[in-house]
Write a protein that holds these residues in place. Structure first.
Motif, PDB file in Angstrom:
ATOM      1  N   ARG A 305     -19.898 -31.290  42.821  1.00  0.00           N
ATOM      2  CA  ARG A 305     -21.188 -31.036  42.169  1.00  0.00           C
ATOM      3  C   ARG A 305     -22.237 -30.684  43.222  1.00  0.00           C
ATOM      4  NH1 ARG A 305     -21.078 -35.977  37.794  1.00  0.00           N
ATOM      5  NH2 ARG A 305     -20.915 -37.211  39.681  1.00  0.00           N
ATOM      6  N   ARG A 310     -26.139 -28.163  35.756  1.00  0.00           N
ATOM      7  CA  ARG A 310     -25.817 -28.682  34.430  1.00  0.00           C
ATOM      8  C   ARG A 310     -25.706 -27.492  33.480  1.00  0.00           C
ATOM      9  NH1 ARG A 310     -27.261 -34.118  33.142  1.00  0.00           N
ATOM     10  NH2 ARG A 310     -27.764 -35.320  35.001  1.00  0.00           N
ATOM     11  N   ASN A 312     -26.291 -25.100  30.513  1.00  0.00           N
ATOM     12  CA  ASN A 312     -27.491 -24.965  29.695  1.00  0.00           C
ATOM     13  C   ASN A 312     -27.380 -23.720  28.827  1.00  0.00           C
ATOM     14  OD1 ASN A 312     -29.995 -25.515  28.657  1.00  0.00           O
ATOM     15  ND2 ASN A 312     -31.089 -25.365  30.595  1.00  0.00           N
ATOM     16  N   GLU A 341     -27.420 -22.015  35.665  1.00  0.00           N
ATOM     17  CA  GLU A 341     -27.085 -23.023  34.656  1.00  0.00           C
ATOM     18  C   GLU A 341     -26.767 -22.393  33.307  1.00  0.00           C
ATOM     19  OE1 GLU A 341     -29.063 -27.157  36.207  1.00  0.00           O
ATOM     20  OE2 GLU A 341     -30.290 -25.891  34.894  1.00  0.00           O
ATOM     21  N   TRP A 348     -18.361 -23.563  31.073  1.00  0.00           N
ATOM     22  CA  TRP A 348     -17.939 -24.779  30.369  1.00  0.00           C
ATOM     23  C   TRP A 348     -17.256 -24.434  29.048  1.00  0.00           C
ATOM     24  CZ3 TRP A 348     -18.447 -30.244  30.541  1.00  0.00           C
ATOM     25  CH2 TRP A 348     -18.855 -30.751  31.785  1.00  0.00           C
ATOM     26  N   THR A 525     -17.939 -39.474  35.355  1.00  0.00           N
ATOM     27  CA  THR A 525     -17.766 -38.039  35.145  1.00  0.00           C
ATOM     28  C   THR A 525     -17.065 -37.774  33.826  1.00  0.00           C
ATOM     29  OG1 THR A 525     -17.538 -37.815  37.545  1.00  0.00           O
ATOM     30  CG2 THR A 525     -16.952 -35.915  36.235  1.00  0.00           C
ATOM     31  N   GLN A 528     -19.681 -37.950  31.254  1.00  0.00           N
ATOM     32  CA  GLN A 528     -20.575 -36.804  31.419  1.00  0.00           C
ATOM     33  C   GLN A 528     -19.967 -35.539  30.847  1.00  0.00           C
ATOM     34  OE1 GLN A 528     -21.239 -34.781  35.311  1.00  0.00           O
ATOM     35  NE2 GLN A 528     -23.331 -35.535  35.106  1.00  0.00           N
ATOM     36  N   ARG A 529     -18.665 -35.363  31.017  1.00  0.00           N
ATOM     37  CA  ARG A 529     -18.006 -34.179  30.484  1.00  0.00           C
ATOM     38  C   ARG A 529     -18.075 -34.175  28.955  1.00  0.00           C
ATOM     39  NH1 ARG A 529     -15.753 -30.968  33.759  1.00  0.00           N
ATOM     40  NH2 ARG A 529     -14.700 -29.901  32.052  1.00  0.00           N
ATOM     41  N   PHE A 532     -21.739 -33.274  27.915  1.00  0.00           N
ATOM     42  CA  PHE A 532     -22.049 -31.857  28.077  1.00  0.00           C
ATOM     43  C   PHE A 532     -21.360 -31.015  27.006  1.00  0.00           C
ATOM     44  CE2 PHE A 532     -23.035 -32.180  32.905  1.00  0.00           C
ATOM     45  CZ  PHE A 532     -24.340 -32.543  32.605  1.00  0.00           C
ATOM     46  N   LYS A 535     -23.171 -31.394  23.771  1.00  0.00           N
ATOM     47  CA  LYS A 535     -24.427 -30.638  23.808  1.00  0.00           C
ATOM     48  C   LYS A 535     -24.186 -29.151  23.562  1.00  0.00           C
ATOM     49  CE  LYS A 535     -28.305 -29.478  26.848  1.00  0.00           C
ATOM     50  NZ  LYS A 535     -28.883 -29.619  28.206  1.00  0.00           N
TER      51      LYS A 535
END
Length: 578
Positions: A305, A310, A312, A341, A348, A525, A528-529, A532, A535
């Motif tokens: 990282r 992140r 977006n 991002e 992603w 992590t 967090q994955r 994300f 989102k």
């Protein structure tokens, strides 16, 4: 003479009785004892009697490897005892509709002979070859950063070796996992130019030409990693001392040696120039020029990282570049971190779990969880996470977090916090999910069992939460049973790593992504994955109840009801809109 004869007869009788006893106790075993039997013990039983009967299924020595049972699932409570689970159907009911002959295939094979035209076509004669590190979630994070850099530098991305999770990072030889077992390669290939490692070995003539370090480090880490990379990928980056070949490198590493200076040359050992990474306040125009090189095969060490990105979707209304420009022509229009991002969000979306993982998650969600569920991630095990974060790498600034974890790590407190969150869901949406899935490391499975017991008792005895109705809680042993019952390893996955154990963690991430509400773990992590991905794929309204597990538990312990505050905020928002 008679004494000797009597002794012999006693020994013979004891042997016959022992064999008879073992026959009686190994011919038929209940499913729960076989499913979670340590693999070494099961193989001994198979060698003794030839096969084991699990209800209507017979396992033989030759078919055992297809099950790949893992010892970690045997430790399911604090006392070492296990209460078995039957084949689960919708709502947790028994389902015997599928037998071993109808199990679906866990297949990650990709047809590389099938031509694909990617959206982002990169230079077919220059390559970026990453080496990813740490646990599976960190490896994926490193791979995504590598994908962005490959596009910025116009280099075809080489699929790296992925590895099984191993807490000891000083172990250089790790179990390699095929990239197709971690990523949907068909989706990725349509997005950008990628090739497998085997093709890179040929394209690069088995050697690296230049080295990019994601960290601001010198050649020391390269010396530590390159011999193992050479052995496991087939691409060489270090020159060895006279008389040292790949065979000697393997013997050296398998003996557990870590001092690579014993096998590499004293001078001129690195087979190319090194470009150090840059961290903090990165100018992405400079980043492209910083790593610019005409050399063919670039090694990218330890991406994680370092770029601080992140994913977006949005840009300020007055931003000088549009999302469409950035997504269609990233090499031209990625000039700032905000630009990067937005494109990182596209990466992603195209670095997805393999299709068979997504299918298992949907199947389990519909068949067992009832299609609407809560998901909870408890990451805090002593063996790995707490040992690393609050022990070996302890820092004063995380002291409060370590203390909070210890305070929150109470099964009854966690069970009550989950019930509070379900009540919150009922207040906001009018009803609450009927199932909760708790994802956690297998080393704390006994702890999770205790959470389930406390949760069941709470819903039965506490009048405050009785209105939630019947809510079933599931965790890894239920998913393990479901996968073993309904799926079988095949293709690449069946001979490269422990399929079932690896599948469980990936499917759990998908279960978290699909959940109505996700209760996550700080500093993870893995969590967090999931956050994300939620989102990027769900509406904002679907995320309003997501919360970190430590904050939720401590709020509950302190007598707070965090959802009351949230309800007030929602009411204020609605009144403002009116």
């Amino acid at each position: 003479m008679y004494r000797i004869r009597n002794c012999v007869l006693v020994l013979i009788n004891a042997s016959l009785f022992g064999y008879y006893f073992l026959l009686r106790n190994t011919e038929v075993l209940p499913r729960e004892r076989v499913h979670f039997l340590p693999s070494t013990g099961a193989r001994k039983l198979l060698r003794l009697h030839g096969s084991l009967s699990i209800k209507n299924t017979t396992i033989t020595q030759s078919s055992w490897d297809g099950f790949h049972l893992n010892d970690t699932f045997g430790e399911l409570d604090a006392t070492g005892h296990f209460k078995g689970v039957s084949a689960l159907g919708k709502g947790g009911k028994d389902d015997h509709s599928r037998d071993i002959g109808n199990r679906k295939c866990l297949n990650s094979a990709t047809n590389w002979n099938k031509p694909v035209t990617p959206k982002h076509r990169l230079d077919p004669n220059r390559f970026l070859i990453p080496t990813v590190i740490n646990g599976p979630s960190n490896q994926l994070a490193g791979f995504q950063q590598s994908a962005l850099l490959a596009i910025l530098l116009n280099r075809t991305l080489v699929l790296p070796n992925f590895y099984e999770h191993q807490p000891a990072e000083d172990t250089f030889l790790k179990t390699v996992v095929d990239a197709g077992s971690r990523i949907d390669l068909d989706v990725l290939r349509r997005f950008m130019s990628v090739i497998p490692m085997s093709q890179a070995v040929k394209e690069c003539n088995g050697r690296f030409d230049i080295f990019f370090n994601a960290e601001e480090e010198g050649v020391g880490p390269l010396m530590r990693y390159l011999p193992a990379i050479h052995l496991q990928s087939g691409i060489q980056g270090a020159r060895y001392k006279k008389g040292i070949g790949l065979k000697q490198v393997e013997e050296f590493l398998r003996r557990g040696n870590t001092n690579m200076s014993l096998i590499v040359q004293e001078t001129g050992w690195l087979m190319g120039d090194l470009i150090k990474g840059r961290k903090h306040k990165i100018n992405f125009m400079e980043l492209k020029s910083h790593f610019k090189s005409p050399e063919k095969c670039a090694h990218y060490l330890k991406p994680f990282r370092q770029l601080g990105l992140r994913p977006n979707d949005t840009l300020p209304y007055d931003h000088p570049r549009t999302s469409e420009q950035i997504l269609n022509s990233p090499q031209k229009f990625i000039q700032t971190k905000k630009d990067a991002e937005v494109f990182f969000g596209a990466i992603w979306r195209n670095v997805q779990s393999p299709k068979f993982i997504r299918d298992v998650a949907k199947d389990f969600s519909q068949s067992v969880l009832g299609g609407n569920h809560f998901a909870v991630h408890w990451r805090y095990d002593k063996v790995d996470f707490l040992h690393y974060l609050c022990g070996v790498h302890y820092r004063p600034k995380i002291a409060d977090m370590c203390n909070n974890i210890k305070r929150a790590a109470k099964p009854k407190a966690i069970a009550r916090a989950i019930a509070v969150k379900l009540s919150e869901s009922k207040e906001i949406f009018g009803s609450n999910p009927r199932s909760v899935y708790v994802a956690a490391p297998s080393s704390v499975s006994g702890f999770v069992e205790a959470i389930k017991t406390s949760f069941d008792n709470l819903l039965r005895s506490d009048s405050e939460h009785r209105s939630l109705g019947k809510v079933d809680m599931y965790f890894a042993k239920d998913l393990f049973e479901f996968v073993l019952r309904n799926y079988r390893p095949c293709g690449h996955t069946s001979n490269e790593h422990n399929v079932i154990n690896d599948v469980i963690s990936q499917v759990e991430m998908e279960i978290g992504k699909l959940s109505e509400t996700f209760i996550w773990s700080k500093q993870s992590t893995w969590s967090q994955r999931v956050l994300f991905n939620r989102k990027l794929h769900l509406s904002n309204m679907s995320l309003v109840l997501d919360q970190n597990i430590i904050g939720l538990v401590l709020d509950t312990l302190d007598g707070g009801r965090g959802h009351r505050k949230l309800m007030r905020e929602l009411q204020e928002l609605e009144s403002g809109n009116n």
